[in-house]
Design an enzyme around this catalytic site. Sequence first.
Site, PDB file in Angstrom:
ATOM      1  N   ASP A  80     138.834  73.846  64.846  1.00 34.07           N
ATOM      2  CA  ASP A  80     137.699  74.736  65.080  1.00 34.07           C
ATOM      3  C   ASP A  80     136.631  74.008  65.880  1.00 34.07           C
ATOM      4  OD1 ASP A  80     135.719  76.637  65.050  1.00 34.07           O
ATOM      5  OD2 ASP A  80     135.246  76.440  62.912  1.00 34.07           O
ATOM      6  N   LYS A 110     130.455  73.683  68.648  1.00 30.30           N
ATOM      7  CA  LYS A 110     129.840  72.852  67.620  1.00 30.30           C
ATOM      8  C   LYS A 110     129.316  71.559  68.236  1.00 30.30           C
ATOM      9  CE  LYS A 110     132.804  74.235  63.694  1.00 30.30           C
ATOM     10  NZ  LYS A 110     131.726  74.741  62.826  1.00 30.30           N
ATOM     11  N   ASP A 163     131.815  80.870  66.541  1.00 27.62           N
ATOM     12  CA  ASP A 163     132.106  79.859  65.513  1.00 27.62           C
ATOM     13  C   ASP A 163     132.290  80.496  64.131  1.00 27.62           C
ATOM     14  OD1 ASP A 163     132.546  77.367  64.469  1.00 27.62           O
ATOM     15  OD2 ASP A 163     130.431  76.750  64.463  1.00 27.62           O
ATOM     16  N   ARG A 176     136.489  84.412  59.401  1.00 23.10           N
ATOM     17  CA  ARG A 176     136.475  85.790  58.876  1.00 23.10           C
ATOM     18  C   ARG A 176     137.238  86.733  59.802  1.00 23.10           C
ATOM     19  NH1 ARG A 176     130.034  85.528  58.904  1.00 23.10           N
ATOM     20  NH2 ARG A 176     130.635  83.358  58.600  1.00 23.10           N
TER      21      ARG A 176
HETATM   22  N1  BES Z   1     135.028  76.092  59.667  1.00 22.56           N
HETATM   23  C1  BES Z   1     133.637  76.369  59.658  1.00 22.56           C
HETATM   24  C2  BES Z   1     132.984  76.135  58.292  1.00 22.56           C
HETATM   25  C3  BES Z   1     132.948  74.704  57.816  1.00 22.56           C
HETATM   26  C4  BES Z   1     131.837  73.926  58.033  1.00 22.56           C
HETATM   27  C5  BES Z   1     133.993  74.186  57.087  1.00 22.56           C
HETATM   28  C6  BES Z   1     131.808  72.625  57.560  1.00 22.56           C
HETATM   29  C7  BES Z   1     133.956  72.886  56.614  1.00 22.56           C
HETATM   30  C8  BES Z   1     132.857  72.113  56.849  1.00 22.56           C
HETATM   31  C9  BES Z   1     133.402  77.832  60.040  1.00 22.56           C
HETATM   32  O1  BES Z   1     134.317  78.369  60.927  1.00 22.56           O
HETATM   33  C10 BES Z   1     132.075  77.903  60.701  1.00 22.56           C
HETATM   34  O2  BES Z   1     131.934  77.345  61.762  1.00 22.56           O
HETATM   35  N2  BES Z   1     131.132  78.580  60.073  1.00 22.56           N
HETATM   36  C11 BES Z   1     129.825  78.704  60.589  1.00 22.56           C
HETATM   37  C12 BES Z   1     129.420  80.144  60.455  1.00 22.56           C
HETATM   38  C13 BES Z   1     128.147  80.481  61.175  1.00 22.56           C
HETATM   39  C14 BES Z   1     128.356  80.415  62.675  1.00 22.56           C
HETATM   40  C15 BES Z   1     127.714  81.869  60.779  1.00 22.56           C
HETATM   41  C16 BES Z   1     128.913  77.798  59.773  1.00 22.56           C
HETATM   42  O3  BES Z   1     129.104  77.685  58.562  1.00 22.56           O
HETATM   43  O4  BES Z   1     128.047  77.178  60.373  1.00 22.56           O
HETATM   44 ZN    ZN Z   2     136.185  77.496  60.942  1.00 17.88          ZN
HETATM   45 MN    MN Z   3     133.779  78.007  62.949  1.00 16.09          MN
END
Ligand code: BES
Ligand code: ZN
Ligand code: MN
Length: 498
Positions: A269, A276, A346, A350
């Site tokens: 990801d 990121k 990101d 979901r």
């Molecule tokens: N895979 C990430 C969540 C994550 C973050 C898992 C840190 C493990 C450690 C997920 O896909 C993500 O990027 N979520 C975002 C959502 C936001 C953009 C609404 C997040 O949590 O920042």
């Molecule tokens: Zn993710």
């Molecule tokens: Mn993500």
Amino acid sequence: MKFAFAKAALPKSGTVVVPVVTERTLGAAGQDLDQKTGGMLTRAMKASRFTGKKEETLAVLAPGGLDLDRILLVGLGKPEEVSELSLQAAGGALVSVLEKSGETEVSVLVESLPGASFEPARAAAEIAFGANLRSYRFDKYRTTEKKDAKPSLRKVTLLTAEPKAAEAAYQSLQGIAEGVFLTRDLVSEPANILYPESLAERCRELESVGVQVEIMDAKRLRKIGMGALLGVAQGSAREARVVVMRYDGNPNAEDRRPVAFIGKGVTFDTGGISIKPAAGMEDMKWDMGGAGVVIGLMHALAARKAKANVVGVVGLVENMPSGTAQRPGDIVTSLSGQTIEVINTDAEGRLVLCDILWYTEDTYKPRLMVDLATLTGAIIVALGHEHAGLFANDDALSDALTAAGRKVGEPVWRMPLGDGYDKQINSDAADMKNVGGRDGGSITAAQFLKRFVRDVPWAHLDIAGVAWSKKDTATVPKGGTAFGVRLLDRFVADNHEG
Ligand code: BES
Ligand code: ZN
Ligand code: MN
């Protein structure tokens, strides 16, 4: 590491491990050993702060009067509180102390202890299970590690009055440990090795334990209409896959509907176009942790021949930025027909889960669904690394999962759902948007998933904070934890077998 079970008889050489309960209480065999060494064990305990608390250890080297190299005392805690978990922790503790001691084989004296009510054969199996879980290492890419930095311990023999019964109890625990190791292996693999297609091939290997495996390629997914999942995959050179794993361990059940487990399998990801930051991005190799748990769980259930009908579904994609990647503002049509405005690329997990949740309920009419995902950073803000977040539309399912988690030492904490949160993901341009703002971020993510569940009891486990550990714990060395495999195995055992 190898485990054997043998009749209790004092070994003549090597290392002997002796369980102790508080305060410094030995069993009959322990006392015998103490006498043969002229009271060294009681003296060593008195000379130190060792009282037999959970996970405490005390090594007595070159004990006089015997040819043993070492006697290792391990604590089980208060006798009336000795449990599955404290026995497993003692197994883990003995491995952590002896793993690199130079010793290759050790024996553990498992006997009843004053005030403790555990059954020695069962205790021997639990100690072996804990030792096995702790012995895990992911070292396939370490080619220059010095021999004396590598573990020396190869074999643990549990000495007990009833070795046959202990071995029988260990059989199914061994199947669970194999599932845990499979998950840890998958979660540890880097994304240049593990990508949707290669991960799907790893699923295929479950056929050897009696799981039916169906792999759907991108062409098929397009035909079915998984537009949300495919939108995430479209920036990557690696094609998406969805894998369905079926294990029918109870073909004559009155209620044939399977229990369904669904996993997020983002093999890497980057965040996509909503990219990121560089620092820590390497962690996103384990963004397939939810899928990893489902795969390891299917192995565990099949290996221990669970009497349950289970289906596991994983959505495998890589989230990359590129000229073909989806953009913020794109609107995709999910399998359900509902449209989604992708505000942030990101928030991709979901988008993967929504299509496979819908597909699973539609195709398999399961009695319930549990999904697992490293879904949000917000769940780490809320719960840290000690609990997974649990969301559910059904109190009984929530309670059953919470109870199972407590029993195996994988605790979950229930989080709320509600209409106010749901409103946060309404969109002006489409049926919904994929983010609901920073506040309550793990809850709005769960609300999004809930829009893709119709009539079945459903729970969502956000495992972002617990899928990977930066420190060793009793039975989990640092790295991929496989949090969820033991929990869901127990959930199935306690609620859906027979
Ligand atoms: N895979 C990430 C969540 C994550 C973050 C898992 C840190 C493990 C450690 C997920 O896909 C993500 O990027 N979520 C975002 C959502 C936001 C953009 C609404 C997040 O949590 O920042
Ligand atoms: Zn993710
Ligand atoms: Mn993500």
